[in-house]
Design a protein around this motif. Structure first.
Motif, PDB file in Angstrom:
ATOM      1  N   LEU A   1       0.834  -1.276   0.147  1.00  0.00           N
ATOM      2  CA  LEU A   1       0.052  -0.047  -0.030  1.00  0.00           C
ATOM      3  C   LEU A   1       0.904   1.164   0.041  1.00  0.00           C
ATOM      4  N   LEU A   2       1.994   1.241   0.788  1.00  0.00           N
ATOM      5  CA  LEU A   2       2.803   2.234   0.821  1.00  0.00           C
ATOM      6  C   LEU A   2       3.519   2.451  -0.661  1.00  0.00           C
ATOM      7  N   GLN A   3       3.897   1.392  -1.063  1.00  0.00           N
ATOM      8  CA  GLN A   3       4.726   1.390  -2.360  1.00  0.00           C
ATOM      9  C   GLN A   3       3.899   2.260  -3.560  1.00  0.00           C
ATOM     10  N   ALA A   4       2.415   1.749  -3.227  1.00  0.00           N
ATOM     11  CA  ALA A   4       1.846   2.059  -4.390  1.00  0.00           C
ATOM     12  C   ALA A   4       1.439   3.815  -4.434  1.00  0.00           C
ATOM     13  N   THR A   5       1.769   4.637  -3.384  1.00  0.00           N
ATOM     14  CA  THR A   5       1.693   5.723  -3.221  1.00  0.00           C
ATOM     15  C   THR A   5       3.017   6.311  -3.291  1.00  0.00           C
ATOM     16  N   GLY A   6       4.015   5.639  -3.732  1.00  0.00           N
ATOM     17  CA  GLY A   6       5.555   5.988  -3.879  1.00  0.00           C
ATOM     18  C   GLY A   6       6.447   6.213  -2.835  1.00  0.00           C
TER      19      GLY A   6
END
Length: 222
Positions: free
Chosen positions: A167-172
């Motif tokens: 989820l964090l990676q999806a936000t960059g």
């Protein structure tokens, strides 16, 4: 650079080479850190001794080796689910469809909870049957059952950390998930000798100590 561009997510405005480096490197470090858990556990349990059992450390390492396929399965399911969530969420954020993004994040947490329940039930009822397909040595079965049972019953940290990481990676924000992984790995490295050998006020738990150190590290990451 205009104020509007500064407010944009870096995945939409940053040059591709710089974006790949800033996001890819933390992900690579994160995957390496995940592999450390079993390696660190194996190192310390190999030094377990018992006056009544010769080569106790070898039995302990064998027990962790038998448990590793199930741990790898937990990682595979968590990462596989997370990658799909990552793709959906990042696409929704790129479309500025924040309502859909919120629903995806909520569903991701629900899927993670369902995944944990499956592995928890396996930890209660399936570990002995699985280990007996690998060995008939009673001591290896006992040690492997202790380690694998704890790791499965308390696997909510492992599953949750992988879901939240994606989820964090999806936000960059890949650096945040990497920091979380490092916190958990360092905690595991510190707690392994403390819980396995009973340093200070802590009791000597042996193979169980390695399992608890792993679980605590995963929960801290989550």
């Amino acid at each position: 650079m205009s104020e509007e561009v500064l407010k944009e997510n870096k995945m939409g405005v940053m040059p591709m080479p710089k974006l790949m480096l800033s996001m890819g490197l933390p992900m690579i470090i994160s995957m390496i850190v995940q592999a450390f858990y079993n390696i660190v556990d194996s190192y310390f349990v190999s030094r377990i001794t018992d006056d009544t059992v010769e080569h106790m450390g070898e039995y302990a390492v064998n027990a962790l080796t038998l448990a590793y396929p199930v741990q790898l399965l937990i990682i595979a399911v968590g990462v596989g689910t997370g990658v799909g969530i990552n793709a959906l969420l990042s696409r929704s954020l790129g479309e500025k469809n924040f309502e859909r993004a919120g629903k995806i994040a909520g569903n991701a947490i629900f899927i993670g909870l369902c995944t944990y329940i499956v592995f928890m039930l396996f930890g209660f009822f399936g570990t002995d049957a699985f280990l007996k397909t690998q060995t008939h040595d009673s001591l290896a079965l006992k040690l492997g059952g202790e380690y694998l049972g704890i790791c499965c019953v308390l696997s909510f940290g492992a599953v949750g950390s992988m879901i939240f990481e994606k989820l964090l990676q999806a936000t960059g924000k890949t650096i945040h998930s990497t920091i979380a992984q490092l916190v958990g790995a360092i905690a595991n490295i510190v707690l392994d000798p403390v819980l396995i050998f009973g340093l200070g006020p802590f009791p000597e738990l042996g193979v169980k100590g390695a399992a608890y150190a792993t679980v605590i590290g995963q929960v801290l990451t989550m």
